[in-house]
Design an enzyme around this catalytic site. Structure first.
Site, PDB file in Angstrom:
ATOM      1  N   GLN A   1       0.851  -1.300   0.075  1.00 60.38           N
ATOM      2  CA  GLN A   1       0.031  -0.099  -0.391  1.00 60.38           C
ATOM      3  C   GLN A   1       0.803   1.361   0.246  1.00 60.38           C
ATOM      4  O   GLN A   1       2.093   1.206   0.417  1.00 60.38           O
ATOM      5  CB  GLN A   1      -1.047  -0.032   1.288  1.00 60.38           C
ATOM      6  CG  GLN A   1      -0.187  -0.296   2.554  1.00 60.38           C
ATOM      7  CD  GLN A   1      -0.835  -1.154   3.697  1.00 60.38           C
ATOM      8  OE1 GLN A   1      -2.211  -0.797   3.774  1.00 60.38           O
ATOM      9  NE2 GLN A   1      -0.364  -1.644   4.346  1.00 60.38           N
TER      10      GLN A   1
ATOM     11  N   ASP B   1       0.505 -12.712   6.662  1.00 61.07           N
ATOM     12  CA  ASP B   1      -0.597 -12.564   6.835  1.00 61.07           C
ATOM     13  C   ASP B   1      -1.592 -12.940   7.921  1.00 61.07           C
ATOM     14  O   ASP B   1      -1.229 -14.007   8.289  1.00 61.07           O
ATOM     15  CB  ASP B   1      -1.169 -13.202   5.515  1.00 61.07           C
ATOM     16  CG  ASP B   1      -2.674 -13.422   5.219  1.00 61.07           C
ATOM     17  OD1 ASP B   1      -3.349 -13.788   4.050  1.00 61.07           O
ATOM     18  OD2 ASP B   1      -3.436 -12.603   5.979  1.00 61.07           O
TER      19      ASP B   1
ATOM     20  N   ASP C   1      -7.540  -5.598  14.018  1.00 61.20           N
ATOM     21  CA  ASP C   1      -7.472  -4.079  13.996  1.00 61.20           C
ATOM     22  C   ASP C   1      -6.972  -3.644  12.431  1.00 61.20           C
ATOM     23  O   ASP C   1      -5.769  -3.372  12.291  1.00 61.20           O
ATOM     24  CB  ASP C   1      -6.264  -3.321  14.874  1.00 61.20           C
ATOM     25  CG  ASP C   1      -5.964  -2.104  14.590  1.00 61.20           C
ATOM     26  OD1 ASP C   1      -5.085  -1.601  15.400  1.00 61.20           O
ATOM     27  OD2 ASP C   1      -6.589  -1.254  13.977  1.00 61.20           O
ATOM     28  N   SER C   2      -7.499  -3.823  11.567  1.00 68.42           N
ATOM     29  CA  SER C   2      -7.381  -4.147  10.003  1.00 68.42           C
ATOM     30  C   SER C   2      -8.004  -2.844   9.446  1.00 68.42           C
ATOM     31  O   SER C   2      -8.464  -2.005   9.897  1.00 68.42           O
ATOM     32  CB  SER C   2      -8.166  -5.193   9.607  1.00 68.42           C
ATOM     33  OG  SER C   2      -9.582  -5.355   9.357  1.00 68.42           O
ATOM     34  N   THR C   3      -7.472  -2.960   7.986  1.00 68.45           N
ATOM     35  CA  THR C   3      -7.900  -1.850   7.328  1.00 68.45           C
ATOM     36  C   THR C   3      -9.569  -2.337   6.878  1.00 68.45           C
ATOM     37  O   THR C   3     -10.068  -3.276   7.429  1.00 68.45           O
ATOM     38  CB  THR C   3      -7.004  -1.610   5.917  1.00 68.45           C
ATOM     39  OG1 THR C   3      -6.702  -2.996   5.558  1.00 68.45           O
ATOM     40  CG2 THR C   3      -5.814  -0.778   6.301  1.00 68.45           C
TER      41      THR C   3
HETATM   42  N1  SAM Z   1      -7.307   1.888  12.510  1.00 68.05           N
HETATM   43  C1  SAM Z   1      -7.199   1.758  11.182  1.00 68.05           C
HETATM   44  C2  SAM Z   1      -8.519   1.561  10.776  1.00 68.05           C
HETATM   45  O1  SAM Z   1      -9.516   1.050  11.614  1.00 68.05           O
HETATM   46  O2  SAM Z   1      -8.982   1.574   9.499  1.00 68.05           O
HETATM   47  C3  SAM Z   1      -6.518   0.369  11.166  1.00 68.05           C
HETATM   48  C4  SAM Z   1      -5.100   0.431  11.374  1.00 68.05           C
HETATM   49  S1  SAM Z   1      -3.892  -0.591  11.243  1.00 68.05           S
HETATM   50  C5  SAM Z   1      -2.600   0.390  10.339  1.00 68.05           C
HETATM   51  C6  SAM Z   1      -4.479  -1.422   9.650  1.00 68.05           C
HETATM   52  C7  SAM Z   1      -3.549  -2.547   9.209  1.00 68.05           C
HETATM   53  O3  SAM Z   1      -4.211  -3.905   8.792  1.00 68.05           O
HETATM   54  C8  SAM Z   1      -2.770  -2.076   7.958  1.00 68.05           C
HETATM   55  O4  SAM Z   1      -1.237  -1.803   8.459  1.00 68.05           O
HETATM   56  C9  SAM Z   1      -2.740  -3.228   7.177  1.00 68.05           C
HETATM   57  O5  SAM Z   1      -1.234  -3.392   6.650  1.00 68.05           O
HETATM   58  C10 SAM Z   1      -3.182  -4.506   8.112  1.00 68.05           C
HETATM   59  N2  SAM Z   1      -3.674  -5.434   7.507  1.00 68.05           N
HETATM   60  C11 SAM Z   1      -4.572  -5.676   6.469  1.00 68.05           C
HETATM   61  N3  SAM Z   1      -4.802  -6.651   5.901  1.00 68.05           N
HETATM   62  C12 SAM Z   1      -4.376  -7.744   6.705  1.00 68.05           C
HETATM   63  C13 SAM Z   1      -3.892  -9.077   6.963  1.00 68.05           C
HETATM   64  N4  SAM Z   1      -4.810  -9.953   6.135  1.00 68.05           N
HETATM   65  N5  SAM Z   1      -3.180  -9.445   7.918  1.00 68.05           N
HETATM   66  C14 SAM Z   1      -2.406  -8.783   8.544  1.00 68.05           C
HETATM   67  N6  SAM Z   1      -2.728  -7.389   8.640  1.00 68.05           N
HETATM   68  C15 SAM Z   1      -3.499  -6.735   7.623  1.00 68.05           C
END
Ligand code: SAM
Length: 282
Positions: free
Chosen positions: A34, A140, A159-161
């Site tokens: 990203q 992942d 706490d994902s995107t």
């Molecule tokens: N507070 C934010 C929100 O509510 O949108 C989320 C914060 S955190 C930065 C979100 C993280 O999820 C990102 O750094 C992203 O790389 C991670 N992410 C997305 N898909 C993932 C997966 N399958 N496994 C692990 N991390 C993941």
């Protein structure tokens, strides 16, 4: 998007947006997953965006990080082993580690660059990263849970995107079934569940998927988050084997760490469903 001294995020399909006046752009890189941008804003401190979407600001991240961690951890009788999926800015990790019962935290973030950039621009969110209980992994989270031995964790925090791209699978029944297996008896999973105003359908589908995965009880927490779409956010909890009713109120009152949003009254109030959602979640 940056224009005329403003950072703006259009809220997809909602005919609305948020804008923050910026002083300067501090960082801009394309990671393998990203685009990561950092801005210094006029009134919200430092801002991180991922693929142009607000992730975290100095000024208002405390609401989200406290609500993603404390309700679940104070609901569980003894949360010793915690898994955080995503959470790359490390704000949730910092809140989890405030709980003395916690003995081990695995944080499984897909994109190591998010954490390395957060360590540089959000040092206060990363202040607990050196805690010996914290174990950072970069892979992942869906695969991590699938491979986790049964009963590995007491609480899983997602706490994902948003539910697109690599995060899409973190909102489905197959993933929740893996979470149920990876959780010990009475274990709790909690995932950020987007905006109640904009994404009520997603919250409903998460409830259905969690119950379909045989979680006994499901409940959504509602809270403000002014820099996220609509300014109103949520996290959905689910528990195996027992209910989510009640929490360790004395422990909250006697806690030896400060919070800025969460307290016992907020815990109770956050579980109250707005009428339009209450009807649809029945
Ligand atoms: N507070 C934010 C929100 O509510 O949108 C989320 C914060 S955190 C930065 C979100 C993280 O999820 C990102 O750094 C992203 O790389 C991670 N992410 C997305 N898909 C993932 C997966 N399958 N496994 C692990 N991390 C993941």
């Amino acid at each position: 998007m940056e224009r005329d001294g403003w950072y703006s995020e259009e809220w997809a399909g909602q005919g609305s947006a948020i804008s923050l006046r910026i002083k300067e752009k501090l960082h801009d890189e394309q990671s393998p997953y990203q685009r990561i941008e950092i801005y210094e804003t006029e009134t919200f401190g430092t801002l991180m965006t991922l693929d142009g979407l607000v992730m975290v600001t100095d000024r208002d991240n405390f609401v989200y990080h406290e609500m993603m961690s404390h309700p679940a951890l104070f609901t569980h009788e003894k949360p010793e082993r915690v898994l955080i999926i995503g959470g790359g800015d490390c704000g949730t990790l910092r809140e989890v580690l405030k709980h003395e019962e916690v003995r081990h935290v695995d944080q499984v973030e897909l994109d190591e660059r998010v954490t390395r950039v957060a360590e540089r621009y959000f040092p206060e969110l990363c202040a607990a990263n050196a805690d010996p209980r914290a174990h950072l992994h970069f892979q992942d989270g869906i695969k991590w849970v699938k491979d986790a031995p049964a009963g590995s964790y007491d609480v899983i925090i997602v706490d994902s995107t948003d539910p697109v791209g690599p995060a899409a699978g973190l909102f489905g029944q197959a993933f929740y079934a893996d979470c149920l297996r990876a959780l010990a008896r009475d274990g709790i999973v909690v995932g950020q569940s987007e905006s109640p105003l904009f994404h009520a359908g997603l919250i409903k589908s998460m409830h259905e998927a969690l119950r379909g995965a045989n979680f006994l009880d499901v409940a959504t927490l509602y809270f403000p988050q002014c820099t996220y779409p609509s300014g109103w956010w949520s996290a959905t909890m689910a528990r195996r084997d027992t209910t989510l009713a009640g929490f360790r109120e004395e422990a909250v009152a006697e806690r030896d760490f400060a919070t800025r949003y969460y307290n016992d009254g907020i815990h109770r109030a956050a579980l109250a469903s707005p009428e339009f959602l209450f009807q649809s979640l029945l």
